[in-house]
Design a protein around this motif. Structure first.
Motif, PDB file in Angstrom:
ATOM      1  N   LEU A 289     -60.015  47.910  60.789  1.00 46.84           N
ATOM      2  CA  LEU A 289     -59.618  46.973  61.728  1.00 46.84           C
ATOM      3  C   LEU A 289     -60.627  45.669  61.425  1.00 46.84           C
ATOM      4  O   LEU A 289     -60.313  44.742  61.716  1.00 46.84           O
ATOM      5  N   THR A 290     -61.957  45.959  60.921  1.00 41.73           N
ATOM      6  CA  THR A 290     -63.090  44.789  61.150  1.00 41.73           C
ATOM      7  C   THR A 290     -63.309  44.611  59.572  1.00 41.73           C
ATOM      8  O   THR A 290     -63.191  43.460  59.013  1.00 41.73           O
ATOM      9  N   VAL A 291     -63.699  45.681  58.842  1.00 40.69           N
ATOM     10  CA  VAL A 291     -64.212  45.268  57.368  1.00 40.69           C
ATOM     11  C   VAL A 291     -63.173  45.020  56.306  1.00 40.69           C
ATOM     12  O   VAL A 291     -63.020  44.172  55.797  1.00 40.69           O
ATOM     13  N   ALA A 292     -62.014  45.827  56.571  1.00 41.91           N
ATOM     14  CA  ALA A 292     -60.902  45.836  55.415  1.00 41.91           C
ATOM     15  C   ALA A 292     -60.268  43.921  55.507  1.00 41.91           C
ATOM     16  O   ALA A 292     -60.185  43.745  54.590  1.00 41.91           O
ATOM     17  N   PRO A 293     -59.865  43.721  57.004  1.00 44.68           N
ATOM     18  CA  PRO A 293     -59.476  42.243  56.942  1.00 44.68           C
ATOM     19  C   PRO A 293     -60.568  41.267  56.375  1.00 44.68           C
ATOM     20  O   PRO A 293     -59.957  40.300  55.790  1.00 44.68           O
ATOM     21  N   PHE A 294     -61.738  41.597  56.644  1.00 43.78           N
ATOM     22  CA  PHE A 294     -62.717  40.642  56.300  1.00 43.78           C
ATOM     23  C   PHE A 294     -62.725  40.490  54.819  1.00 43.78           C
ATOM     24  O   PHE A 294     -62.802  39.395  54.151  1.00 43.78           O
ATOM     25  N   ILE A 295     -62.658  41.680  54.052  1.00 46.44           N
ATOM     26  CA  ILE A 295     -62.772  41.899  52.481  1.00 46.44           C
ATOM     27  C   ILE A 295     -61.671  40.902  51.784  1.00 46.44           C
ATOM     28  O   ILE A 295     -61.567  40.407  51.013  1.00 46.44           O
ATOM     29  N   ARG A 296     -60.343  41.345  52.723  1.00 51.90           N
ATOM     30  CA  ARG A 296     -59.069  40.893  52.190  1.00 51.90           C
ATOM     31  C   ARG A 296     -59.295  39.122  52.297  1.00 51.90           C
ATOM     32  O   ARG A 296     -59.028  38.508  51.367  1.00 51.90           O
ATOM     33  N   ASP A 297     -59.632  38.726  53.536  1.00 51.16           N
ATOM     34  CA  ASP A 297     -60.001  37.222  53.520  1.00 51.16           C
ATOM     35  C   ASP A 297     -61.049  36.765  52.528  1.00 51.16           C
ATOM     36  O   ASP A 297     -60.803  35.596  51.901  1.00 51.16           O
ATOM     37  N   LEU A 298     -62.144  37.448  52.205  1.00 55.04           N
ATOM     38  CA  LEU A 298     -62.874  37.000  51.125  1.00 55.04           C
ATOM     39  C   LEU A 298     -62.368  36.975  49.966  1.00 55.04           C
ATOM     40  O   LEU A 298     -62.247  36.134  49.216  1.00 55.04           O
ATOM     41  N   ALA A 299     -61.247  38.089  49.586  1.00 57.93           N
ATOM     42  CA  ALA A 299     -60.584  38.153  48.301  1.00 57.93           C
ATOM     43  C   ALA A 299     -59.678  36.997  48.176  1.00 57.93           C
ATOM     44  O   ALA A 299     -59.637  36.422  47.019  1.00 57.93           O
ATOM     45  N   LEU A 300     -58.909  36.685  49.278  1.00 58.72           N
ATOM     46  CA  LEU A 300     -57.981  35.384  49.327  1.00 58.72           C
ATOM     47  C   LEU A 300     -58.782  34.013  48.973  1.00 58.72           C
ATOM     48  O   LEU A 300     -58.657  33.370  48.254  1.00 58.72           O
ATOM     49  N   ALA A 301     -60.027  33.970  49.634  1.00 58.01           N
ATOM     50  CA  ALA A 301     -60.846  32.750  49.515  1.00 58.01           C
ATOM     51  C   ALA A 301     -61.486  32.704  48.052  1.00 58.01           C
ATOM     52  O   ALA A 301     -61.535  31.571  47.506  1.00 58.01           O
ATOM     53  N   ALA A 302     -61.638  33.945  47.338  1.00 58.78           N
ATOM     54  CA  ALA A 302     -62.397  33.953  46.068  1.00 58.78           C
ATOM     55  C   ALA A 302     -60.866  33.673  45.313  1.00 58.78           C
ATOM     56  O   ALA A 302     -61.279  33.813  43.868  1.00 58.78           O
ATOM     57  N   GLY A 303     -59.993  33.521  45.395  1.00 60.76           N
ATOM     58  CA  GLY A 303     -58.763  32.940  44.873  1.00 60.76           C
ATOM     59  C   GLY A 303     -57.735  34.431  44.207  1.00 60.76           C
ATOM     60  O   GLY A 303     -57.079  34.111  43.263  1.00 60.76           O
ATOM     61  N   MET A 304     -57.788  35.386  44.719  1.00 57.75           N
ATOM     62  CA  MET A 304     -57.034  36.640  44.385  1.00 57.75           C
ATOM     63  C   MET A 304     -55.548  36.182  44.938  1.00 57.75           C
ATOM     64  O   MET A 304     -55.422  35.911  46.157  1.00 57.75           O
ATOM     65  N   SER A 305     -54.720  36.354  44.240  1.00 59.34           N
ATOM     66  CA  SER A 305     -53.372  35.988  44.788  1.00 59.34           C
ATOM     67  C   SER A 305     -52.833  36.980  45.773  1.00 59.34           C
ATOM     68  O   SER A 305     -52.168  36.562  46.891  1.00 59.34           O
ATOM     69  N   ASN A 306     -52.963  38.176  45.824  1.00 61.63           N
ATOM     70  CA  ASN A 306     -52.355  39.027  46.709  1.00 61.63           C
ATOM     71  C   ASN A 306     -53.191  40.449  46.865  1.00 61.63           C
ATOM     72  O   ASN A 306     -52.850  41.518  46.467  1.00 61.63           O
ATOM     73  N   PRO A 307     -54.185  40.018  47.627  1.00 66.71           N
ATOM     74  CA  PRO A 307     -55.246  41.307  47.831  1.00 66.71           C
ATOM     75  C   PRO A 307     -54.926  42.231  48.607  1.00 66.71           C
ATOM     76  O   PRO A 307     -54.056  42.108  49.541  1.00 66.71           O
ATOM     77  N   SER A 309     -55.091  44.913  51.715  1.00 72.56           N
ATOM     78  CA  SER A 309     -55.678  45.222  52.878  1.00 72.56           C
ATOM     79  C   SER A 309     -56.168  46.603  52.933  1.00 72.56           C
ATOM     80  O   SER A 309     -57.036  46.582  53.989  1.00 72.56           O
ATOM     81  N   GLU A 310     -55.931  47.487  52.136  1.00 70.49           N
ATOM     82  CA  GLU A 310     -56.596  48.752  51.970  1.00 70.49           C
ATOM     83  C   GLU A 310     -57.491  48.875  50.943  1.00 70.49           C
ATOM     84  O   GLU A 310     -57.120  49.698  50.050  1.00 70.49           O
ATOM     85  N   SER A 311     -58.606  48.224  50.713  1.00 72.12           N
ATOM     86  CA  SER A 311     -59.349  47.951  49.684  1.00 72.12           C
ATOM     87  C   SER A 311     -60.307  49.153  49.684  1.00 72.12           C
ATOM     88  O   SER A 311     -60.691  49.747  50.582  1.00 72.12           O
ATOM     89  N   PRO A 401     -62.578  47.255  42.743  1.00 72.05           N
ATOM     90  CA  PRO A 401     -62.936  47.743  44.215  1.00 72.05           C
ATOM     91  C   PRO A 401     -62.106  46.976  45.345  1.00 72.05           C
ATOM     92  O   PRO A 401     -61.983  47.311  46.405  1.00 72.05           O
ATOM     93  N   LEU A 402     -61.589  45.829  44.883  1.00 68.89           N
ATOM     94  CA  LEU A 402     -60.761  45.231  45.787  1.00 68.89           C
ATOM     95  C   LEU A 402     -59.212  45.694  46.079  1.00 68.89           C
ATOM     96  O   LEU A 402     -58.417  45.495  46.682  1.00 68.89           O
ATOM     97  N   GLU A 403     -59.056  46.451  45.075  1.00 71.12           N
ATOM     98  CA  GLU A 403     -57.393  47.221  44.897  1.00 71.12           C
ATOM     99  C   GLU A 403     -57.567  48.263  45.837  1.00 71.12           C
ATOM    100  O   GLU A 403     -58.470  49.041  46.220  1.00 71.12           O
ATOM    101  N   ALA A 404     -56.255  48.869  46.185  1.00 69.83           N
ATOM    102  CA  ALA A 404     -56.066  49.858  46.922  1.00 69.83           C
ATOM    103  C   ALA A 404     -56.419  51.254  46.013  1.00 69.83           C
ATOM    104  O   ALA A 404     -55.941  51.351  45.016  1.00 69.83           O
ATOM    105  N   MET A 405     -56.629  52.202  46.623  1.00 71.06           N
ATOM    106  CA  MET A 405     -56.953  53.504  45.898  1.00 71.06           C
ATOM    107  C   MET A 405     -57.142  54.826  47.006  1.00 71.06           C
ATOM    108  O   MET A 405     -57.204  54.461  48.140  1.00 71.06           O
ATOM    109  N   THR A 406     -56.779  55.847  46.404  1.00 68.47           N
ATOM    110  CA  THR A 406     -56.623  57.076  47.480  1.00 68.47           C
ATOM    111  C   THR A 406     -57.584  58.013  46.949  1.00 68.47           C
ATOM    112  O   THR A 406     -58.244  57.914  45.790  1.00 68.47           O
ATOM    113  N   THR A 407     -57.967  58.788  47.741  1.00 67.47           N
ATOM    114  CA  THR A 407     -58.889  60.046  47.452  1.00 67.47           C
ATOM    115  C   THR A 407     -58.358  61.276  47.704  1.00 67.47           C
ATOM    116  O   THR A 407     -57.337  61.475  48.047  1.00 67.47           O
ATOM    117  N   VAL A 408     -59.059  62.359  47.280  1.00 66.75           N
ATOM    118  CA  VAL A 408     -58.502  63.465  47.516  1.00 66.75           C
ATOM    119  C   VAL A 408     -58.254  64.043  48.741  1.00 66.75           C
ATOM    120  O   VAL A 408     -57.296  64.604  49.117  1.00 66.75           O
TER     121      VAL A 408
END
Lengths: 460, 262
Positions: A289-307, A309-311, A401-408
């Motif tokens: 709820l807090t960190v993921a949206p924040f990082i998404r906003d950062l990525a948007l600000a940095a110019g990523m087209s479609n970051p 939200s589950e990085s 690290p800004l892309e979505a990934m899954t774990t075991v």
């Protein structure tokens, strides 16, 4: 109901035995000048244990076989003759009748069950009485046997202490046996899975997309490549989280052991350890709820087209914070364990405090620090809740690290809560994943313990 | 109140302590001690356990600074500069006044790195060759070179106790100090290793001002030319070692060296 009564019975009878044994020992002391080999209390405990342990063993066995005996009795009744032969329906009716008989349910739903309530009630009552009688007989026989063995020179203390040791041993075996049981069940299901999908496809394939709706008899091995999951786990748990946890944990340990005044240390150290006690689901909220949206906003600000939200970054960062106490408390302990003589030696050479820390204390404490980091990694890669909430379920083999990934662990949850039937390879793959995870964390823990052990010897 | 023998040769004081008192919290551990430490002679501090001789030794290079409750009054000068004044850099001070501890405490590094540690942090050697030379010179002076020259990369903690202590002395020598303080340097060693250290102290005498704290009166008699007797935080008597041991002026000194207490 009845096991509880038997349990109370065992304790009550044990108490009686204790009083009787103790009284008998006192009477030895009064009647003659002889010195007792053991104190009267030990005679009491000797009798009490002789009564309670056989009765408890009987209770355990009896509560396992009594329901089966009741069932046999009911099925032998004429009312059971017209039960349907089909297993599932038959079981439902029997369970219903039993529930009414024991008072767990108010009434029956299937009419056939009504006739069976009475036989059930009768059988349960009868076997309850049988159980209590047998327990009493055992208690009496064991009690009499042990009571008659008491003599002034009887070494009750030695026997009581031996049995206490045995009880302690059993207590410690429970945890070990449970671990072995977990391993055995994992192995069993994993072998089943590898009977359907080749281990080579699983361990080295790079495409993960099990379809729980596909034909279970003929699975497509190429959809079970777990490399993206292993990569996601390592990237989030062992790389991103550790990049956060190692420097922060180490630096806080150095501050707390070397610079913090005593009073601050008594506050900060417990506060840091509270981090370890926060439920992981709370970290999960924080990440999602807090960190993921924040990082998404950062990525948007940095110019990523479609970051996304589950990085991976969000999950990894929060996991790193969660792991800080593990790293810092191990590092703290091992830095504090470096002999003061080492520090004095360096200071006496004219080294500054920070040179001493950098060049003497940390290198000397390194094995302990490394062990702490390994325990932290094994903790991080097995961590489930944060990644379930903050990481994605899409398997993705990337180093961004800004892309979505899954774990075991995320996939284990996804596969077990999915729609596939239990014997479908997609579901069984969860066990294979769990098995791999188990082996990796086991190896990390093992190495960490070895490292710690060697380092302990270094200063002795 | 300290009895100072009046037959001492005139020497220049390398270090001079004047009216030094040390407190641990409210407790007075050292009471008004004044003494000159010359370079020409080895000075021994003797006295029963807990008499303050180690505490006093540790004030000479400000190692008591590491104990938060310790407080020092009076003045201690090194070549005329007060070491407790704000102008004195404790790092520089400890480079000039080295210390060897009761238990050998080599760092868990290689023998080479143990010696090179001091020169590196003080920037005393430029380049690898010069550092190699410093390491060899220090080990030679400490009489350890022949024993370790083929295994300089082995861990310092793998040496025997006596070798470790000589390694620690070599480590102290490597930064080229003016004073070496030794806090019961042989108490953890066997007689043979002890004899080697004592021999080494003899060889170093004159090059460095050496102060040694010892429990063993025989050792003080063997290695030192000046002896100070401490008792209950006070310095009772100071004089030539031979005089202290043969004709002490104070009753308490007499009692201690004849083994009446201590």
């Amino acid at each position: 109901m009845s096991p509880l009564i038997l349990l109370l019975l065992a304790i009550g009878l044990g108490l009686v035995g204790w009083l009787a044994g103790r009284a008998r020992a006192w009477s030895f002391r009064k009647s003659g000048p002889t010195r007792l080999a053991s104190l009267p209390n030990y005679h009491g405990w000797y009798v009490a244990l002789w009564i309670a342990i056989p009765v408890l063993i009987f209770v355990a066995v009896w509560s396992a076989i009594a329901p089966e005996l009741v069932m046999q009795h009911v099925l032998a009744q004429p009312a059971a003759a017209d039960l349907p032969a089909f297993g599932f329906q038959r079981q439902t009716i029997l369970n219903e009748a039993r529930a009414v008989a024991t008072g767990d349910a108010m009434g029956v739903f299937n009419a056939e069950a009504r006739g069976l309530v009475e036989p059930f009630r009768e059988a349960i009552g009868r076997y309850d009485i049988v159980g209590i009688v047998v327990a009493l007989v055992i208690a009496f026989a064991a009690g009499a046997f042990s009571f008659l063995r008491l003599r002034p020179d009887f070494r009750a203390r030695n026997r009581v202490e031996k049995s206490v040791m045995a009880i302690l041993l059993v207590a410690s075996l429970v945890a070990i046996l449970t671990t072995l049981g977990i391993l055995a069940s994992l192995v069993f299901e994993t072998v089943r899975f590898f009977g359907m999908v080749s281990p080579l496809d699983f361990l080295f394939g790079t495409f993960w997309s099990p379809d729980p709706m596909s034909n279970a008899a003929n699975p497509d091995g190429s959809r079970y490549g777990a490399i993206p999951l292993f990569w996601g786990t390592i990237f989030i748990g062992a790389i991103i989280a550790m990049v956060v946890a190692i420097p922060l944990g180490l630096m806080s340990a150095i501050y707390l052991t070397q610079y913090a005044p005593g009073r601050l240390r008594t506050w900060v150290k417990p506060a840091l350890e509270i981090l370890a006690g926060v439920p992981t689901v709370v970290y999960g909220y924080f990440a999602a709820l807090t960190v993921a949206p924040f990082i998404r906003d950062l990525a948007l600000a940095a110019g990523m087209s479609n970051p996304s939200s589950e990085s991976a970054l969000a999950a990894g960062l929060v996991m790193g914070v969660m792991i800080i106490p593990f790293v810092s408390s191990m590092a703290d302990d091992s830095i504090a364990a470096v002999p003061a003589a080492m520090r004095d030696g360096s200071l006496a050479m004219g080294a500054t405090h920070s040179e001493t820390i950098r060049r003497v204390l940390v290198p000397a404490a390194l094995p302990g620090i490394v062990a702490g980091v390994m325990l932290a990694i094994s903790r991080a890669i097995g961590e489930t809740m944060i990644v379930v909430m903050a990481a994605s379920t899409a398997a993705n083999l990337t180093a961004n690290p800004l892309e979505a990934m899954t774990t075991v662990t995320v996939q284990i949850v996804a596969m077990l809560t999915g729609e596939g039937s239990f014997d479908h390879p997609a579901t069984l793959s969860a066990f294979a994943l769990g098995f791999v995870l188990f082996m990796v964390t086991l190896a990390l823990n093992f190495i960490a313990l070895r490292v710690v052990k060697r380092f302990r010897e270094a200063y002795e | 109140m300290t009895v100072v023998h009046d037959n001492l040769e005139k020497t220049e004081a390398k270090m001079r302590a004047k009216d030094v008192s040390v407190y641990y919290g409210a407790k007075k551990a050292i009471d008004d001690v004044s003494i000159d430490i010359p370079t020409e002679y080895v000075t021994a501090f003797i006295g029963p356990s807990g008499c303050g001789k180690s505490t006093f030794l540790r004030t000479l290079n400000r190692m008591n600074d590491t104990i938060p409750s310790a407080r020092v009054e009076g003045s201690i000068e090194l070549d005329g500069d007060d070491i407790y004044s704000s102008g004195m850099d404790v790092v520089q001070l400890r480079a000039r006044v080295g210390m060897v501890f009761q238990k050998p405490n080599p760092f868990p590094k290689s023998i080479y790195e143990n010696i090179a540690y001091g020169p590196k942090i003080h920037g005393l050697a430029e380049g690898k060759d010069e550092l190699d030379a410093v390491v060899e010179r220090s080990l030679r002076r400490a009489g350890l070179w022949d024993e370790v020259k083929d295994r300089l990369q082995d861990s310092g903690t793998a040496l025997s106790g006596g070798q470790q202590q000589r390694l620690c002395i070599a480590r102290a020598i490597a930064v080229d100090p003016e004073v070496i303080l030794m806090d019961e340097p042989c108490s953890a060693l066997d007689p043979i290793a002890t004899a080697k250290i004592e021999e080494l102290i003899d060889e170093l005498n004159g090059r460095y001002a050496i102060v040694i704290v010892t429990h063993s009166m025989q050792q003080a008699a063997r290695v030192s030319q000046r002896t100070a007797f401490f008792h209950l935080g006070k310095m009772i008597e100071y004089g030539r070692t031979t005089d202290i041991f043969t004709t002490p002026l104070e009753q308490r000194t007499q009692d201690y060296i004849t083994g009446r207490y201590g």
